[in-house]
Design a protein around this motif. Structure first.
Motif, PDB file in Angstrom:
ATOM      1  N   GLY A 136     -70.638  44.982  23.049  1.00 21.03           N
ATOM      2  CA  GLY A 136     -70.829  43.392  23.757  1.00 21.03           C
ATOM      3  C   GLY A 136     -70.772  42.794  25.163  1.00 21.03           C
ATOM      4  N   ARG A 137     -71.215  41.849  25.326  1.00 27.68           N
ATOM      5  CA  ARG A 137     -71.499  41.255  26.965  1.00 27.68           C
ATOM      6  C   ARG A 137     -70.424  40.589  27.201  1.00 27.68           C
ATOM      7  NH1 ARG A 137     -75.240  35.637  26.788  1.00 27.68           N
ATOM      8  NH2 ARG A 137     -76.341  37.134  25.890  1.00 27.68           N
ATOM      9  N   ALA A 138     -68.742  40.655  26.490  1.00 22.82           N
ATOM     10  CA  ALA A 138     -68.051  39.581  26.983  1.00 22.82           C
ATOM     11  C   ALA A 138     -66.476  40.959  27.551  1.00 22.82           C
ATOM     12  CB  ALA A 138     -66.962  38.943  25.704  1.00 22.82           C
ATOM     13  N   ILE A 139     -66.734  41.902  27.091  1.00 21.42           N
ATOM     14  CA  ILE A 139     -66.059  43.391  27.785  1.00 21.42           C
ATOM     15  C   ILE A 139     -66.671  43.987  28.467  1.00 21.42           C
ATOM     16  CG2 ILE A 139     -67.107  45.099  25.760  1.00 21.42           C
ATOM     17  CD1 ILE A 139     -63.378  44.487  27.058  1.00 21.42           C
ATOM     18  N   THR A 140     -68.033  43.902  29.044  1.00 21.00           N
ATOM     19  CA  THR A 140     -68.879  44.681  29.823  1.00 21.00           C
ATOM     20  C   THR A 140     -68.672  44.521  30.409  1.00 21.00           C
ATOM     21  OG1 THR A 140     -70.603  45.558  27.795  1.00 21.00           O
ATOM     22  CG2 THR A 140     -71.767  45.859  30.325  1.00 21.00           C
ATOM     23  N   SER A 141     -69.008  42.399  31.246  1.00 18.31           N
ATOM     24  CA  SER A 141     -68.762  41.838  31.798  1.00 18.31           C
ATOM     25  C   SER A 141     -67.737  41.264  32.510  1.00 18.31           C
ATOM     26  CB  SER A 141     -68.804  40.297  31.139  1.00 18.31           C
ATOM     27  OG  SER A 141     -70.262  39.859  31.541  1.00 18.31           O
ATOM     28  N   ALA A 142     -66.225  41.487  31.512  1.00 22.26           N
ATOM     29  CA  ALA A 142     -64.977  42.176  32.169  1.00 22.26           C
ATOM     30  C   ALA A 142     -65.171  43.352  33.094  1.00 22.26           C
ATOM     31  CB  ALA A 142     -64.045  41.776  31.282  1.00 22.26           C
ATOM     32  N   ILE A 143     -65.369  44.233  31.868  1.00 23.54           N
ATOM     33  CA  ILE A 143     -65.833  45.555  32.907  1.00 23.54           C
ATOM     34  C   ILE A 143     -66.475  45.457  34.368  1.00 23.54           C
ATOM     35  CG2 ILE A 143     -66.263  48.038  32.419  1.00 23.54           C
ATOM     36  CD1 ILE A 143     -65.447  47.908  29.636  1.00 23.54           C
TER      37      ILE A 143
ATOM     38  N   ARG B 162     -66.347  43.771  36.243  1.00 27.14           N
ATOM     39  CA  ARG B 162     -65.749  42.695  37.399  1.00 27.14           C
ATOM     40  C   ARG B 162     -65.031  43.312  37.912  1.00 27.14           C
ATOM     41  NH1 ARG B 162     -67.592  37.049  36.754  1.00 27.14           N
ATOM     42  NH2 ARG B 162     -68.549  36.332  34.753  1.00 27.14           N
ATOM     43  N   ALA B 163     -63.653  44.749  36.892  1.00 24.51           N
ATOM     44  CA  ALA B 163     -62.730  45.088  37.157  1.00 24.51           C
ATOM     45  C   ALA B 163     -63.970  45.479  38.117  1.00 24.51           C
ATOM     46  CB  ALA B 163     -62.529  45.804  36.577  1.00 24.51           C
ATOM     47  N   VAL B 164     -65.108  46.624  38.377  1.00 24.13           N
ATOM     48  CA  VAL B 164     -65.169  47.502  39.180  1.00 24.13           C
ATOM     49  C   VAL B 164     -65.462  46.968  40.464  1.00 24.13           C
ATOM     50  CG1 VAL B 164     -67.487  48.557  39.199  1.00 24.13           C
ATOM     51  CG2 VAL B 164     -66.076  48.972  37.023  1.00 24.13           C
ATOM     52  N   GLU B 165     -66.246  46.032  40.015  1.00 31.30           N
ATOM     53  CA  GLU B 165     -66.542  45.471  41.683  1.00 31.30           C
ATOM     54  C   GLU B 165     -65.263  44.976  42.071  1.00 31.30           C
ATOM     55  OE1 GLU B 165     -68.304  41.037  43.343  1.00 31.30           O
ATOM     56  OE2 GLU B 165     -67.331  40.630  41.398  1.00 31.30           O
ATOM     57  N   ARG B 166     -63.961  45.120  41.968  1.00 23.79           N
ATOM     58  CA  ARG B 166     -62.693  44.568  42.250  1.00 23.79           C
ATOM     59  C   ARG B 166     -62.492  46.099  42.993  1.00 23.79           C
ATOM     60  NH1 ARG B 166     -62.070  41.171  37.972  1.00 23.79           N
ATOM     61  NH2 ARG B 166     -60.688  42.661  36.904  1.00 23.79           N
ATOM     62  N   VAL B 167     -62.690  47.286  42.458  1.00 21.64           N
ATOM     63  CA  VAL B 167     -62.348  48.826  42.600  1.00 21.64           C
ATOM     64  C   VAL B 167     -62.588  49.727  43.385  1.00 21.64           C
ATOM     65  CG1 VAL B 167     -60.685  48.855  40.377  1.00 21.64           C
ATOM     66  CG2 VAL B 167     -62.931  50.027  40.594  1.00 21.64           C
ATOM     67  N   PHE B 168     -64.281  49.196  43.306  1.00 22.87           N
ATOM     68  CA  PHE B 168     -64.996  49.801  44.450  1.00 22.87           C
ATOM     69  C   PHE B 168     -64.851  49.393  45.720  1.00 22.87           C
ATOM     70  CE2 PHE B 168     -68.782  51.800  41.352  1.00 22.87           C
ATOM     71  CZ  PHE B 168     -68.185  52.568  40.883  1.00 22.87           C
TER      72      PHE B 168
END
Length: 131
Positions: free
Chosen positions: A37-44, A46-52
Protein backbone atom coordinates in the motif's frame (compact mmCIF):
# COMPACT_ATOMS: atom_id res chain seq x y z
CA UNK A 1 13.02 6.12 -13.76
CA UNK A 2 14.12 9.72 -13.91
CA UNK A 3 11.08 11.17 -12.08
CA UNK A 4 11.65 8.95 -9.02
CA UNK A 5 15.36 9.69 -8.95
CA UNK A 6 14.78 13.44 -9.27
CA UNK A 7 12.14 13.45 -6.51
CA UNK A 8 14.33 11.45 -4.10
CA UNK A 9 17.40 13.58 -4.79
CA UNK A 10 15.32 16.76 -4.26
CA UNK A 11 13.99 15.35 -0.97
CA UNK A 12 10.48 15.87 -2.39
CA UNK A 13 8.66 13.05 -0.65
CA UNK A 14 5.25 14.30 -1.84
CA UNK A 15 6.46 13.83 -5.43
CA UNK A 16 7.80 10.37 -4.54
CA UNK A 17 4.44 9.43 -3.06
CA UNK A 18 2.63 10.64 -6.20
CA UNK A 19 4.67 8.14 -8.26
CA UNK A 20 3.50 5.16 -6.18
CA UNK A 21 0.59 2.98 -7.21
CA UNK A 22 -2.14 2.68 -4.60
CA UNK A 23 -1.37 -1.05 -4.22
CA UNK A 24 2.45 -0.74 -4.34
CA UNK A 25 4.41 -3.57 -2.72
CA UNK A 26 7.53 -2.50 -0.83
CA UNK A 27 10.13 -5.14 0.03
CA UNK A 28 12.61 -4.01 2.67
CA UNK A 29 16.19 -5.24 2.89
CA UNK A 30 15.79 -5.82 6.63
CA UNK A 31 12.23 -7.15 7.08
CA UNK A 32 11.00 -10.52 5.82
CA UNK A 33 7.39 -9.63 5.03
CA UNK A 34 6.65 -7.13 2.22
CA UNK A 35 4.58 -4.03 2.99
CA UNK A 36 1.53 -3.34 0.82
CA UNK A 37 0.00 0.00 0.00
CA UNK A 38 0.91 3.60 -0.72
CA UNK A 39 0.40 4.88 2.85
CA UNK A 40 2.82 2.50 4.56
CA UNK A 41 5.35 2.65 1.71
CA UNK A 42 5.34 6.45 1.80
CA UNK A 43 5.81 6.47 5.57
CA UNK A 44 8.73 4.04 5.28
CA UNK A 45 10.38 6.10 2.54
CA UNK A 46 10.03 9.26 4.63
CA UNK A 47 11.76 7.44 7.51
CA UNK A 48 14.53 6.26 5.21
CA UNK A 49 15.11 9.87 4.19
CA UNK A 50 15.49 10.75 7.87
CA UNK A 51 18.03 7.99 8.64
CA UNK A 52 20.20 8.15 5.50
CA UNK A 53 23.01 10.70 5.32
CA UNK A 54 24.95 11.57 2.17
CA UNK A 55 22.48 9.67 -0.01
CA UNK A 56 23.23 9.71 -3.73
CA UNK A 57 22.20 7.70 -6.75
CA UNK A 58 25.25 6.54 -8.65
CA UNK A 59 23.81 4.73 -11.63
CA UNK A 60 20.51 3.82 -13.25
CA UNK A 61 20.00 0.60 -15.16
CA UNK A 62 17.04 0.10 -17.47
CA UNK A 63 15.54 1.59 -20.57
CA UNK A 64 13.88 4.97 -19.98
CA UNK A 65 10.60 3.76 -21.49
CA UNK A 66 10.85 0.31 -19.87
CA UNK A 67 8.91 -0.95 -16.87
CA UNK A 68 11.87 -2.29 -14.86
CA UNK A 69 14.62 -0.13 -13.40
CA UNK A 70 17.53 -0.52 -11.00
CA UNK A 71 18.90 2.57 -9.24
CA UNK A 72 22.25 1.98 -7.50
CA UNK A 73 22.96 4.22 -4.52
CA UNK A 74 25.40 5.00 -1.77
CA UNK A 75 24.60 6.44 1.66
CA UNK A 76 25.74 6.57 5.24
CA UNK A 77 23.95 5.57 8.44
CA UNK A 78 25.90 6.89 11.38
CA UNK A 79 29.48 5.79 10.74
CA UNK A 80 28.49 2.97 8.36
CA UNK A 81 28.75 3.44 4.60
CA UNK A 82 26.34 1.36 2.61
CA UNK A 83 25.67 0.68 -1.01
CA UNK A 84 22.42 -0.57 -2.35
CA UNK A 85 19.93 -0.78 -5.12
CA UNK A 86 16.30 0.24 -5.55
CA UNK A 87 14.53 -2.10 -7.96
CA UNK A 88 11.42 -0.50 -9.41
CA UNK A 89 8.63 -1.99 -11.50
CA UNK A 90 6.05 0.24 -13.16
CA UNK A 91 2.43 -0.69 -13.75
CA UNK A 92 0.63 -0.01 -17.04
CA UNK A 93 -0.16 3.55 -15.89
CA UNK A 94 3.52 4.27 -15.22
CA UNK A 95 3.22 4.21 -11.41
CA UNK A 96 5.59 2.22 -9.21
CA UNK A 97 3.80 -0.97 -8.19
CA UNK A 98 6.86 -2.81 -6.85
CA UNK A 99 9.81 -1.34 -4.95
CA UNK A 100 12.47 -3.71 -3.64
CA UNK A 101 15.54 -2.41 -1.81
CA UNK A 102 18.77 -4.30 -1.20
CA UNK A 103 21.79 -3.05 0.76
CA UNK A 104 25.26 -4.20 1.65
CA UNK A 105 27.44 -4.85 3.61
CA UNK A 106 25.82 -6.79 6.43
CA UNK A 107 27.00 -4.26 9.01
CA UNK A 108 25.29 -1.53 6.98
CA UNK A 109 22.06 -3.54 6.78
CA UNK A 110 22.21 -4.02 10.55
CA UNK A 111 22.72 -0.28 11.07
CA UNK A 112 19.75 0.38 8.76
CA UNK A 113 17.58 -2.08 10.67
CA UNK A 114 18.41 -0.44 14.00
CA UNK A 115 17.82 3.08 12.65
CA UNK A 116 14.50 2.09 11.10
CA UNK A 117 13.38 0.29 14.26
CA UNK A 118 13.82 3.59 16.10
CA UNK A 119 11.44 5.16 13.56
CA UNK A 120 8.74 2.46 13.90
CA UNK A 121 6.21 4.44 15.94
CA UNK A 122 6.46 7.48 13.69
CA UNK A 123 6.11 5.28 10.59
CA UNK A 124 2.94 3.72 11.99
CA UNK A 125 1.48 7.14 12.87
CA UNK A 126 2.24 8.59 9.43
CA UNK A 127 0.82 5.55 7.64
CA UNK A 128 -2.39 5.73 9.72
CA UNK A 129 -2.83 9.41 8.80
CA UNK A 130 -2.40 8.67 5.10
CA UNK A 131 -4.73 5.66 5.01
Amino acid sequence: MQAFRAAVEAHDMDAVEALLAEDVVFTSPVVFKPYRGRAITSAILRAVERVFDDFRYERVIGEEDGRDHALLFGARIGDRRISGCDFLHLDEAGRIDELTVMVRPLSGAQALQAAMAAQFERIAEEAAREA
